[in-house]
Design a protein around this motif. Structure first.
Motif: not given
Length: 89
Positions: A14-27
């Motif tokens: 929902e916040h980071g883009g894809s489910e694999k993008n766990t390091g994004s600030s938004e996620g």
């Protein structure tokens, strides 16, 4: 547990883009916000739980530092995440 793997994937997507993008600030901010909301409700029911209170203060500090990083580097993403999570009023 209140934060299952499916819930985490949903928040990251929902916040980071894809489910694999766990390091994004938004996620990360999204996960911290979910945990902060849960701990706040817990502390309303159990006001003498000091270890949870300390954990809550630490989480708020981590989220604040991530928000400051995002604000310094990309103001548009910062404003978008604030609006999406309704953090500040």
């Amino acid at each position: 547990m209140y934060l299952s793997a499916e819930t985490k994937k949903k928040i990251i997507t929902e916040h980071g883009g894809s489910e694999k993008n766990t390091g994004s600030s938004e996620g990360q901010i999204g996960i911290f916000t979910h945990r902060i909301n849960f701990l706040t409700k817990h502390l309303q029911e159990n006001p003498k739980d000091l270890s949870t209170k300390r954990s809550l203060v630490n989480l708020v500090g981590k989220r604040k530092s991530l928000l400051e990083y995002l604000k310094a580097n990309d103001i548009a993403r910062y404003r978008a995440i604030l609006k999406k999570l309704d953090i500040r009023r």
